[in-house]
Design a protein around this motif. Structure first.
Motif: not given
Length: 765
Positions: A156-159, A173-176, A180-188, A220-226
């Motif tokens: 589980h990748r939290y951050l 990469h973070y955990r919502t 659930r595991q989620h990945t947000e990609g930024f083309p750069y 705007v993304i799904e709320n990360p879980s810390m």
């Protein structure tokens, strides 16, 4: 803006009437009073403010690293790691600036992990926080894909912040909150061997990405879980001990637990109005630009004079290739091609390599920088022939490993210390060109083999080494696939362009261009433009629109013939092979209709307009890729260690699978090994990365299947069984929005196989 009450009258002024100092009590910091002097002299205002010594000792006079941030809210990862003291593969180097330390990350066997007690202190600042920022100043090697910072527990990748040079993408990469595991990609692209300032700021469900103090993305993304559990690990420059190695330099790696933490990296982003210093700097810049403009105008004037003298000159056409300029009729060698410049166009031909005639003490071998094999000295060692530079490891009578290199003769070379392996002993692999063992899945391409894959070729990792492989659309120009040339699909008939199109070759692929007067149906076929049906004509309202010239007539069909079909008679379509129906809209299922018979080791898979025989589970293709699957051969799961047998059983290979057998006289448990985890005989579990798949251990064998959906049960998982959700529609809408399909139905659209899986209010998902 602090304005204390005036508690006493100002002293009598000893100055002249046009100079009037005003003394005001002021407090910059708690319990520290300073004097603020404001002097007005005509239209000039002078402000004097003596600063306490603590200001300079605090470090605020340095560039704004952590500008205005409470130290309790900032985590300096380098300081917490005490980096540079005992980490192999990490070296202190010159950074982007001299105000903090910078470190070079190299090698693929390093282990930069925060100690457990230190990690717990760092994580305590992050737990249950909804606002935080990751700050990094970095210089990443070209094409490197690596993890900058990773905070994960088990799988589980939290951050985790990753920069992919292969995909030119920054990934978060973070955990919502929904676990659930989620990945947000930024083309750069950060992997360009240049310095960059990177900031990723998260505030509840809002993420902002800054690069070099420029706002690049805001989403705007799904709320990360810390909600980070204990024993969570923190890694720098890698995901774990085997993957995600960052290559390059990092500086000022920080976690700031506050909103808009990017301001501590780029303080000017918090400015709303320019300061006097900004204004003076702008004036100075304008003066510099005026000077540049004057010099440029002078150069332009001289250039115009020279151009007038060139009007009568002959201009020779030239060619450009790989950044180099070549003159007309000039020839050169590019990899495995001989090229020349002709009429401004580069023309290349593949080099034909004659077999070299080598003397007895040499053999043909490839040399870096050349296309054809050249004669190289050889060494005879233990009955085998080695070429100059080859390495061979052997064991002496005491079991010690000795390493030899072919240098006209086999010479003993010193062994480098072997890094400690982190994988189980069953995953160790012994290599023939080194004494040190490696873990299964070792990344050989990062060790230096990749540069030998030169033109349109890429490095591929194998079980005990690596090799070069041609990219899609290219074929090998020599037997090691280090140089690859473009396949002309058009000339060789390996394209899918159909009627009314012209095939145009492109590097690694091809395009289907419509003939003049035709419009595109899909990527591979075009049809005649029917001005009468579409109303795009200029006929009078009392006239009849006809297609054609009245002499040469063509049939028209009511609607288009789909999937490359041709209209040969009114309302009559002739379909391409593999399709049927009045409009060629139906794909022929060659598998179920009995048109083909695959080998017993393969299964038939239907495709739009075609089919292929795919190897069954337990088999793989031997590289011949026969059409009916005859090239499928058994996988020896025991030899390749792809089995799940526990240590107390013996793996026995069978055709298309394997068996876990218990040695005679031994009482075996029947347990299984799955994903490096021990499972008991009879145990049932759900896959970590697929909640809809259930696995079980049966006498050493792991069997997995999709979850069975029981819609009558109140505990049915609607995520895995959407058909049990009464709020979902039972039909999907075709792309043309005219036809509906039931759940599970399939159809072909633009040479793609579509299926109605789940729908919401009639929209295909």
């Amino acid at each position: 803006t602090y304005q204390p009450p005036l508690t006493h009258s100002p002293p009598s002024s000893p100055y002249s009437d046009d100079v009037a100092p005003v003394f005001i009590p002021a407090a910059l910091c708690p319990h520290q009073g300073v004097g603020l002097t404001v002097a007005v002299h005509g239209a000039e205002l002078t402000l004097s403010l003596p600063l306490p010594d603590s200001f300079y000792q605090s470090g605020l006079s340095h560039p704004a690293l952590g500008f205005g941030v409470d130290p309790e809210l900032r985590i300096n990862v380098f300081d917490e790691l005490k980096l540079g003291e005992s980490y192999a593969g990490v070296f202190q180097v010159q950074g982007f600036h001299n105000e903090s330390r910078a470190f070079l990350f190299q090698d693929s066997w390093r282990n930069v992990r925060v100690k457990e007690d230190v990690a717990e202190v760092m994580l305590q600042k992050l737990r249950d926080k909804t606002e935080f920022t990751v700050l990094v100043t970095l210089k990443q090697e070209r094409l490197n894909s690596g993890v900058l910072l990773s905070i994960h527990y088990a799988e589980h990748r939290y951050l985790e912040l990753e920069s992919s040079g292969q995909r030119n993408e920054i990934r978060l990469h973070y955990r919502t909150r929904g676990q659930r595991q989620h990945t947000e990609g930024f083309p750069y692209s950060l992997a360009d061997d240049r310095w960059h300032k990177l900031s990723v700021a998260v505030s509840v469900s809002h993420v902002v990405l800054h690069v070099d103090c420029n706002r690049i993305y805001e989403r705007v993304i799904e709320n990360p879980s810390m909600d980070i559990p204990s024993d969570t690990t923190i890694w720098l420059g890698q995901r774990n001990q085997a993957h995600g190695y960052f290559k390059g330099i990092m500086q000022d790696v920080q976690l700031v637990v506050m909103p808009q933490g990017y301001i501590s990296q780029c303080p000017d982003l918090n400015r709303t109005c320019p300061t006097c210093n900004d204004f003076h700097g702008l004036v100075q810049k304008i003066m510099e630009l005026q000077d540049v403009l004057a010099k440029t105008s002078s150069k332009l004037s001289r250039a115009e004079e020279k151009m007038q003298g060139l009007d009568g000159c002959y201009c020779e056409r030239s060619c450009s290739m790989n950044g180099e300029l070549y003159r007309e009729d000039e020839g050169w060698t590019d990899g495995c091609r001989n090229c020349s410049c002709y009429n401004g166009t580069v023309q290349c031909e593949t080099i034909l390599c004659p077999p070299p005639q080598c003397p007895p003490d040499s053999a043909p071998a490839y040399v870096p920088g050349t296309c054809c094999k050249e004669c190289q000295p050889v060494c005879l060692f233990r009955g085998r022939v080695y070429v100059e530079g080859d390495l061979k490891s052997v064991r002496d009578s005491s079991g010690n490993c000795l390493l030899f290199e072919c240098q006209h003769s086999m010479q003993r070379v010193e062994n480098a210390p072997c890094p400690e392996l982190t994988c189980p002993e069953s995953e160790h692999i012994t290599l023939t060109d080194r004494c040190c063992k490696v873990c299964r899945g070792h990344h050989f391409c990062v060790e230096g083999h990749s540069p030998s894959c030169v033109e349109n070729s890429e490095c591929v990792n194998l079980e005990a080494g690596s090799c070069c492989s041609c990219k899609d659309g290219y074929r090998a120009l020599r037997d090691d696939s280090a140089y690859c040339g473009d396949i002309d699909e058009c000339a060789e008939g390996k394209h899918y362009c159909r009627e009314n199109t012209m095939c145009v070759n492109t590097p690694g692929s091809f395009m289907c261009i419509c003939h003049t007067g035709y419009i595109r149906i899909d990527d591979y076929s075009c049809t005649e433009r029917d001005e009468c049906t579409t109303g795009l004509h200029s006929c009078d309202e009392n006239a009849i629109c006809y297609v054609g010239n009245g002499t040469v007539c063509r049939a028209l069909c009511d609607g288009l013939c789909q999937n490359g079909g041709s209209c040969v008679n009114p309302d009559t379509c002739i379909c391409q092979q593999g399709f049927t129906g009045k409009r060629c809209e139906t794909d022929i299922d060659e598998c179920t209709d009995g048109f083909v018979e695959c080998d017993s080791r393969a299964i038939c898979v239907n495709l739009p307009g075609w089919y292929h025989c795919e190897c069954r589970d337990g088999y793989h293709d031997n590289g011949m890729f026969s059409a009916n699957g005859e090239s499928c051969e058994d996988i020896d799961e025991c030899a390749t260690e792809r089995h799940s047998c526990a240590n107390d059983t013996v793996c026995f290979n069978v055709d298309g699978g394997y068996d876990c057998r218990c040695p005679h006289g031994k009482n075996c448990t029947g347990d299984c090994n799955h994903d490096n985890k021990h499972k008991h005989n009879g145990q049932i579990w759900v896959l970590d990365n697929d909640r809809c798949s259930v696995c079980s251990c049966q006498s050493g064998l792991v069997m997995c299947r999709r979850m069975v959906c029981d819609c009558e049960s109140t505990t049915a998982d609607l995520f895995c069984c959407p058909e049990c959700n009464p709020g979902l529609s039972s039909q999907c809408l075709h792309q043309n929005r005219l036809i509906t399909y039931s759940s599970g139905d399939t159809w072909v659209e633009n040479c793609q196989q579509c299926q109605c899986m789940v729908s919401w209010h009639g929209q295909t998902l």
